[in-house]
Design an enzyme around this catalytic site. Sequence first.
Site, short mmCIF file in Angstrom:
data_model
loop_
_atom_site.label_atom_id
_atom_site.label_comp_id
_atom_site.label_asym_id
_atom_site.label_seq_id
_atom_site.Cartn_x
_atom_site.Cartn_y
_atom_site.Cartn_z
N THR A 1 47.56 21.41 46.53
CA THR A 1 47.88 19.99 46.62
C THR A 1 49.22 19.68 45.96
OG1 THR A 1 46.62 19.60 44.59
CG2 THR A 1 45.45 19.33 46.68
N ASP B 1 41.86 28.63 46.46
CA ASP B 1 42.13 27.20 46.38
C ASP B 1 42.95 26.90 45.12
OD1 ASP B 1 42.10 24.60 47.16
OD2 ASP B 1 40.05 24.18 46.51
N ARG C 1 37.43 13.16 54.01
CA ARG C 1 36.42 13.27 52.96
C ARG C 1 35.92 11.89 52.55
NH1 ARG C 1 38.45 16.59 48.03
NH2 ARG C 1 38.14 18.28 49.54
N LYS D 1 41.68 21.44 54.27
CA LYS D 1 42.30 22.75 54.07
C LYS D 1 41.23 23.85 53.93
CE LYS D 1 44.67 21.36 50.50
NZ LYS D 1 44.37 19.90 50.55
N THR D 2 40.21 23.59 53.12
CA THR D 2 39.14 24.59 52.96
C THR D 2 38.39 24.78 54.27
OG1 THR D 2 38.90 23.98 50.63
CG2 THR D 2 37.09 25.18 51.65
#
Length: 398
Positions: A211, A162, A270, A117-118
């Site tokens: 999230t 975020d 990740r 997302k980032t």
Amino acid sequence: MDTAGEACVRIDFAGCLHLCFACAILCFIMEAKDGLVIFGDVTRDARSTVQSHLTRADVPDSTDGDVQEGKIRPQFLSDFLGQSAIKENLSVFIHAARARKEPLDHLFLMGPPGLGKTTLAEITARELGSDFKVTSAPALDKPKDLAGILSTITERTVFFIDEIHRLKPAIEEMLYIAMEDYELDWVIGQGAAARTVRIPIPPFTLVGATTKTEMVSPPLRSRFGINLKFNYYTNEELSRIMKRTAGILGVDIADDAALLLSQCSRGTPRVANRLVRRMRDFAQVGGSMLITRDIVQSGLKRLGIDELGLEKADRDILLSIIQKFSGGPVGADTLAISVGESMDTLMDYYEPYLIQQGLLQRTPRGRIVTPAAYEHLGLPSLLRAAPPEREAGQGSLF
């Protein structure tokens, strides 16, 4: 007794002390505003601290931070692997906004952690050729924090928040007007003399990531014009990501090794990139720059990761339910205490993957392990205690 002249001198002297003290504070504030903060023997450039959160999206980043991490992160949509539906739609929206020379509509990114997302927010700013400012909701403690950021942005800046579900109500209310009217409501004065002043700000694009979609208030969510939900990646997509990461890190990875690692990556890039780094370490120390299937198998065993991608903490959760609570049901708070994890970590990180693998069930009464969990752990399902038989004539309460 003091004479009148001596009293005046004493008063003037005290007044001068107060005046000097006030001037010193004013100079400190002005110097801090200009970017130079001096306190005792410590001098630092505050402006560099602020600028570290401001990235010019259409100019390559030349900071001396984590170079490898910056290289691993995709820079453009064409480099972003996976999430094909999201990429196709977002590409259309970006090209349309650039053709009209308008800011992109506000963007809402939803999904579990570690799915990009980032990274996609940074790519959006870079594709638009706009500035990129980033912060997190917990860092916005007071409305003046948000006002300080929005009052310094340039036109069509991409402003990324975020964990936006953790915004405080007062800041969220201020954000409503900023998103719709590109203005800030600011209260001047106190009591009966207080009045509200609207300060115009340049049009911008807000990108909110979360999230926990269910914790975002409906008024805030409805103000986002573009809603994108991230899904877990397939093994094939993760294999491609690993090969790209390995190439950037200067090593090669065999196809079967990449496929094996992708099966242990929890569907998350990740985790996949983290495993590639560790396998590179094992290969390099072993005198090879090729990550083979044997190296992956040996490395996963040393890291305590099994063929399903379960780590020691995952197995501890399943074993705790089986051994301490007879296979369940058990409440989340009780389970979190028994394994030494916070309830948020348990529910947001560990449980979703265990449920996806069919090893755990969430029921109204609590968590229950499935027969697949017994089989995966190599435990006989007979360890699960059978419910006691009811006495004759005793009815059910439900």
